[in-house]
Motif scaffolding. Sequence first.
Motif, PDB file in Angstrom:
ATOM      1  N   ASN A  82       2.748  -7.665  -9.486  1.00  0.00           N
ATOM      2  CA  ASN A  82       3.405  -8.530 -10.467  1.00  0.00           C
ATOM      3  C   ASN A  82       4.907  -8.645 -10.221  1.00  0.00           C
ATOM      4  N   GLY A  83       5.275  -8.763  -8.950  1.00  0.00           N
ATOM      5  CA  GLY A  83       6.678  -8.968  -8.581  1.00  0.00           C
ATOM      6  C   GLY A  83       7.408  -7.711  -8.171  1.00  0.00           C
ATOM      7  N   TRP A  84       6.905  -6.554  -8.566  1.00  0.00           N
ATOM      8  CA  TRP A  84       7.522  -5.280  -8.183  1.00  0.00           C
ATOM      9  C   TRP A  84       7.024  -4.880  -6.793  1.00  0.00           C
ATOM     10  N   THR A  85       7.942  -4.597  -5.894  1.00  0.00           N
ATOM     11  CA  THR A  85       7.618  -4.239  -4.518  1.00  0.00           C
ATOM     12  C   THR A  85       7.896  -2.767  -4.281  1.00  0.00           C
ATOM     13  N   GLY A  86       6.977  -2.063  -3.628  1.00  0.00           N
ATOM     14  CA  GLY A  86       7.197  -0.646  -3.344  1.00  0.00           C
ATOM     15  C   GLY A  86       5.902   0.081  -3.089  1.00  0.00           C
ATOM     16  N   HIS A  87       5.799   1.276  -3.651  1.00  0.00           N
ATOM     17  CA  HIS A  87       4.597   2.102  -3.450  1.00  0.00           C
ATOM     18  C   HIS A  87       4.563   3.175  -4.529  1.00  0.00           C
ATOM     19  N   ASN A  88       3.381   3.723  -4.743  1.00  0.00           N
ATOM     20  CA  ASN A  88       3.254   4.891  -5.601  1.00  0.00           C
ATOM     21  C   ASN A  88       2.685   6.041  -4.788  1.00  0.00           C
TER      22      ASN A  88
ATOM     23  N   MET B  53      19.526  -1.646 -13.321  1.00  0.00           N
ATOM     24  CA  MET B  53      19.406  -3.089 -13.513  1.00  0.00           C
ATOM     25  C   MET B  53      20.796  -3.722 -13.447  1.00  0.00           C
ATOM     26  N   PRO B  54      21.176  -4.279 -12.298  1.00  0.00           N
ATOM     27  CA  PRO B  54      22.490  -4.902 -12.165  1.00  0.00           C
ATOM     28  C   PRO B  54      22.751  -5.933 -13.254  1.00  0.00           C
ATOM     29  N   GLY B  55      23.928  -5.851 -13.837  1.00  0.00           N
ATOM     30  CA  GLY B  55      24.286  -6.743 -14.932  1.00  0.00           C
ATOM     31  C   GLY B  55      23.925  -6.193 -16.292  1.00  0.00           C
ATOM     32  N   LYS B  56      23.024  -5.204 -16.330  1.00  0.00           N
ATOM     33  CA  LYS B  56      22.614  -4.607 -17.603  1.00  0.00           C
ATOM     34  C   LYS B  56      22.976  -3.128 -17.691  1.00  0.00           C
ATOM     35  N   GLY B  57      22.978  -2.447 -16.551  1.00  0.00           N
ATOM     36  CA  GLY B  57      23.322  -1.030 -16.553  1.00  0.00           C
ATOM     37  C   GLY B  57      22.214  -0.167 -16.006  1.00  0.00           C
ATOM     38  N   SER B  58      22.358   1.139 -16.185  1.00  0.00           N
ATOM     39  CA  SER B  58      21.393   2.089 -15.636  1.00  0.00           C
ATOM     40  C   SER B  58      20.906   3.048 -16.724  1.00  0.00           C
ATOM     41  N   TYR B  59      19.797   3.696 -16.389  1.00  0.00           N
ATOM     42  CA  TYR B  59      19.168   4.643 -17.306  1.00  0.00           C
ATOM     43  C   TYR B  59      18.553   5.737 -16.454  1.00  0.00           C
ATOM     44  N   VAL B  60      19.069   6.941 -16.537  1.00  0.00           N
ATOM     45  CA  VAL B  60      18.536   8.063 -15.769  1.00  0.00           C
ATOM     46  C   VAL B  60      18.330   9.230 -16.727  1.00  0.00           C
ATOM     47  N   ARG B  61      17.105   9.693 -16.823  1.00  0.00           N
ATOM     48  CA  ARG B  61      16.768  10.751 -17.769  1.00  0.00           C
ATOM     49  C   ARG B  61      15.766  11.717 -17.139  1.00  0.00           C
ATOM     50  N   ALA B  62      15.747  12.928 -17.647  1.00  0.00           N
ATOM     51  CA  ALA B  62      14.694  13.893 -17.337  1.00  0.00           C
ATOM     52  C   ALA B  62      14.146  14.401 -18.659  1.00  0.00           C
ATOM     53  N   PHE B  63      12.828  14.434 -18.772  1.00  0.00           N
ATOM     54  CA  PHE B  63      12.155  14.823 -20.007  1.00  0.00           C
ATOM     55  C   PHE B  63      11.208  15.991 -19.748  1.00  0.00           C
ATOM     56  N   GLY B  64      11.021  16.823 -20.753  1.00  0.00           N
ATOM     57  CA  GLY B  64       9.997  17.850 -20.687  1.00  0.00           C
ATOM     58  C   GLY B  64      10.368  19.034 -19.823  1.00  0.00           C
TER      59      GLY B  64
ATOM     60  N   LEU C 161      12.400  -4.824  -7.922  1.00  0.00           N
ATOM     61  CA  LEU C 161      12.118  -6.188  -8.383  1.00  0.00           C
ATOM     62  C   LEU C 161      13.187  -7.114  -7.817  1.00  0.00           C
ATOM     63  N   PRO C 162      12.912  -7.795  -6.701  1.00  0.00           N
ATOM     64  CA  PRO C 162      13.925  -8.626  -6.050  1.00  0.00           C
ATOM     65  C   PRO C 162      14.546  -9.673  -6.968  1.00  0.00           C
ATOM     66  N   GLU C 163      13.742 -10.231  -7.833  1.00  0.00           N
ATOM     67  CA  GLU C 163      14.223 -11.283  -8.720  1.00  0.00           C
ATOM     68  C   GLU C 163      15.427 -10.838  -9.547  1.00  0.00           C
ATOM     69  N   GLN C 164      15.440  -9.561  -9.940  1.00  0.00           N
ATOM     70  CA  GLN C 164      16.538  -9.028 -10.742  1.00  0.00           C
ATOM     71  C   GLN C 164      17.328  -7.932 -10.025  1.00  0.00           C
TER      72      GLN C 164
ATOM     73  N   THR D 254      11.074  -5.475 -18.402  1.00  0.00           N
ATOM     74  CA  THR D 254      10.763  -6.703 -17.645  1.00  0.00           C
ATOM     75  C   THR D 254       9.404  -7.231 -18.106  1.00  0.00           C
ATOM     76  N   PRO D 255       9.305  -7.713 -19.337  1.00  0.00           N
ATOM     77  CA  PRO D 255       8.003  -8.116 -19.886  1.00  0.00           C
ATOM     78  C   PRO D 255       7.292  -9.214 -19.098  1.00  0.00           C
ATOM     79  N   LYS D 256       8.038  -9.969 -18.286  1.00  0.00           N
ATOM     80  CA  LYS D 256       7.398 -10.996 -17.459  1.00  0.00           C
ATOM     81  C   LYS D 256       6.888 -10.411 -16.132  1.00  0.00           C
ATOM     82  N   HIS D 257       7.255  -9.172 -15.873  1.00  0.00           N
ATOM     83  CA  HIS D 257       6.839  -8.493 -14.644  1.00  0.00           C
ATOM     84  C   HIS D 257       6.410  -7.074 -15.002  1.00  0.00           C
ATOM     85  N   VAL D 258       5.223  -6.944 -15.534  1.00  0.00           N
ATOM     86  CA  VAL D 258       4.719  -5.639 -15.959  1.00  0.00           C
ATOM     87  C   VAL D 258       3.950  -5.000 -14.806  1.00  0.00           C
ATOM     88  N   TYR D 259       4.336  -3.780 -14.472  1.00  0.00           N
ATOM     89  CA  TYR D 259       3.652  -3.029 -13.422  1.00  0.00           C
ATOM     90  C   TYR D 259       2.365  -2.437 -13.996  1.00  0.00           C
ATOM     91  N   TYR D 260       1.248  -2.816 -13.397  1.00  0.00           N
ATOM     92  CA  TYR D 260      -0.016  -2.255 -13.880  1.00  0.00           C
ATOM     93  C   TYR D 260      -1.086  -2.359 -12.808  1.00  0.00           C
TER      94      TYR D 260
END
Length: 405
Positions: A340-346, A86-97, A359-362, A394-400
Amino acid sequence: MRRPSPPRRSTAARTLAAATLAVAGLLPLAVAPAQATPPVDTLAKGGDHDYPHHELSPELQAKLDKTVRDVMKKAGIPGVQVGLWMPGKGSYVRAFGVADKHTGAPMTDDLRMRIGSETKTFTATAVLELVDDGLVGLNDPISKYVKGVPNGNHIAVRDLLDMRSGLFSYSADSAFIRAFLKNPKRPFAPKELLGYAFKHRNQFPPGSKFQYSNTNYILLGLVVEKVSGKSLRDFIEHRVLRPSYLDHTLFPQAAEFPRPHAHGYTDQTPTGKVADATHWNPSWGWAAGAMISDLHDLKHWAKDLATGTLLSPATQAKRLKVLPTGIPGAGYGLGIFNVNGWTGHNGSLPGYESLTIYLPEQRATLVALLNTDILYKGEEPSTVLGKAITSVVTPKHVYYLPPQK
């Protein structure tokens, strides 16, 4: 948009209609033990070149750590890789399990994973490059390139790209499902897959509605091969992967799976018993779902895909013009969705799920890679995870994407 994968249990096809774009994978290895090693999270080792190097605030990291662990626990997910930039906020990269339930080897952020229907974004890009080259027209009938397609004189290339062809999805055919479950190691040829689909009547007139169908992308793969004179694998390698510097992404020829990779677990078996699907042959997904990638390659691909790095501005604009799918908040364009604003694929195939969105907006990117495709209360585990993470950041842009009936 839903996944193109074989059925849950042996009773009925898991129809990939329209709620979670994805596909399936393949080989019955060792059955997983009843209890997995408790989740362990690890910090990222890879660098970020187009985002600031600083991490998200400690408070937000802690909240995300808890969010991911909570989803893993309730959904029974063995291992997860998560990348958030997230530009301006930083990054978060993790592996779990865990990456391997048998040995307890931890999941790390540098392991390759099968990405299922995210393959469609690469196939669509290949077709659109040929459009830019003047060799393919979006309004060309598929009969110009592939003979024997039901109603092929009236189904346009565009209809295949945006899932509005009306063609039956071969992965929902009962004979295909039986053949796959009988021997998930076996190879499938593209024209063999089309044979399963073409036994069925078309579902509706082309262009009239949205229906997710893997058949569309098998045909598009054949278009690329016919027009370019190259295998789909070679074309994607030279025209998509290399220009985007995706060094850890590949279109496998068969069931090869370069190391290091995570093991994947599925209940898409004749008995419903969980199996290790790591080496199942993904050829049945081909242009619709056979590819392999990793977290850091997909971070870069998310941006290239959403911003049109490899295409002309005019063609990119056509790709991003999403049409209604019947799913609240979700539209589908030319091999790409907007949720909801998120562009891509699953993506999804036996043993693996993935989510790559921008998310182009951010100018934010989220990538999640899971080593299971086992549904949680009818929902794709990647959707459960994506919803939880975006609800936090991004509570205003929830992927669901809601479960499809």
